[in-house]
Design an enzyme around this catalytic site. Sequence first.
Site, PDB file in Angstrom:
ATOM      1  N   HIS A 292      -4.523   4.658   2.635  1.00 47.77           N
ATOM      2  CA  HIS A 292      -4.015   4.585   1.273  1.00 47.77           C
ATOM      3  C   HIS A 292      -4.271   3.210   0.670  1.00 47.77           C
ATOM      4  O   HIS A 292      -4.577   2.250   1.371  1.00 47.77           O
ATOM      5  CB  HIS A 292      -2.507   4.886   1.230  1.00 47.77           C
ATOM      6  CG  HIS A 292      -1.639   3.782   1.755  1.00 47.77           C
ATOM      7  ND1 HIS A 292      -1.509   3.504   3.104  1.00 47.77           N
ATOM      8  CD2 HIS A 292      -0.866   2.870   1.109  1.00 47.77           C
ATOM      9  CE1 HIS A 292      -0.683   2.490   3.269  1.00 47.77           C
ATOM     10  NE2 HIS A 292      -0.287   2.074   2.081  1.00 47.77           N
TER      11      HIS A 292
ATOM     12  N   CYS B 250       2.056  11.633   4.358  1.00 52.46           N
ATOM     13  CA  CYS B 250       1.367  12.866   4.735  1.00 52.46           C
ATOM     14  C   CYS B 250       1.733  14.015   3.809  1.00 52.46           C
ATOM     15  O   CYS B 250       2.851  14.071   3.257  1.00 52.46           O
ATOM     16  CB  CYS B 250       1.695  13.235   6.187  1.00 52.46           C
ATOM     17  SG  CYS B 250       0.696  12.363   7.421  1.00 52.46           S
TER      18      CYS B 250
ATOM     19  N   ASN C  95      -4.687  -2.628   1.570  1.00 56.45           N
ATOM     20  CA  ASN C  95      -4.370  -3.390   2.773  1.00 56.45           C
ATOM     21  C   ASN C  95      -4.587  -2.466   3.966  1.00 56.45           C
ATOM     22  O   ASN C  95      -3.994  -1.392   4.027  1.00 56.45           O
ATOM     23  CB  ASN C  95      -2.919  -3.881   2.777  1.00 56.45           C
ATOM     24  CG  ASN C  95      -2.676  -4.958   1.743  1.00 56.45           C
ATOM     25  OD1 ASN C  95      -3.538  -5.777   1.474  1.00 56.45           O
ATOM     26  ND2 ASN C  95      -1.499  -4.960   1.150  1.00 56.45           N
TER      27      ASN C  95
END
Length: 345
Positions: free
Chosen positions: A165, A52, A152
Amino acid sequence: MNFDENPHRRYNPLTESWVLVSPHRAKRPWQGQVEKLANDERPAHDPECYLCAGNTRANGEVNPNYEQVYVFDNDFAALLKDTPDEKYEDGELFLAKTEKGVGRVICFSPAHNLTVPEMSEEGIRAVVDAWVAEYNVLGAKDFINYVQIFENKGFVMGCSNPHPHGQIWAQSGIPDEPLKKQNAQAKYWAKHNRSLLADYLEKELEKKERVLFENEHFVALVPFWAVWPFEAMLIPKRKMARISEMTSEERDALANAYKRLTVKYDNLFETSFPYSAGIHQAPTDGLPHEEWHWHFVFYPPLLRSATVKKFMVGYEMLANPQRDISAEKSAAILRDLSEVHYKSI
């Protein structure tokens, strides 16, 4: 041949391998493992999340207050650029050599509670631009010969952090899967002087039975040789060896297709659908690689519901990949799904 009833093997010309399809097994009762649904309720900013904006990562570095895409060196990279050049040989049976590389992390958005299907196309386009920039910068390094871009999604796929991400592993060697595809495409190009995937895509667009959707520049489809239950590919209509060759319009179209496919995935079982996805494209070894036609592959594990996963075990590990639902059946299911995210209805 009745693809929806009879066991059969299908050939994958990209990897020169086979998959066993056993469609009759989809009728069997399930008494195997049932996954627990992860809690998908997350704040827009998690003070404990090391991805974050503004938070401190494990190595003590502080993330900037980024507002869109943020890229940084992986704090726990599997590859290191300062690895010494060494080789080990003990006859023909014991071989090893060091591998240099770079690991990068791409935060798709500062919003901790988003995933790709919930992002705007403009936000996804920024991710595409970051991929291209990283491919160009990493591929220009003299010790990098292949750049693997991947994502993933979901704890079921081993993703340790739900923040949206992806990763990039750039390395001196060419990994096995893209190398198989390079060799197969090179053989086809030498024989026909045409792209294997361009010819394949032309046939799929004629048949329509495995095509999910298309826009001006990309086609989403379930490949004839799919291994995973709802495996899919995004293939550019124009033959390109690498993502850096895309026009601005093609980048927009890729963002559109990426969102549309992942929305369908989420809508399938009305859950945040897990997958591993990645781009296979030409190496960065300085050769033209006219045989290459880059593509984006998606390998999702869910089989019957949000809690039943396809495991690659037993026969799959020891003999041959195998699937219980035909590519045509899974394509029909995905094609009929709405492109409006279920959370928005």
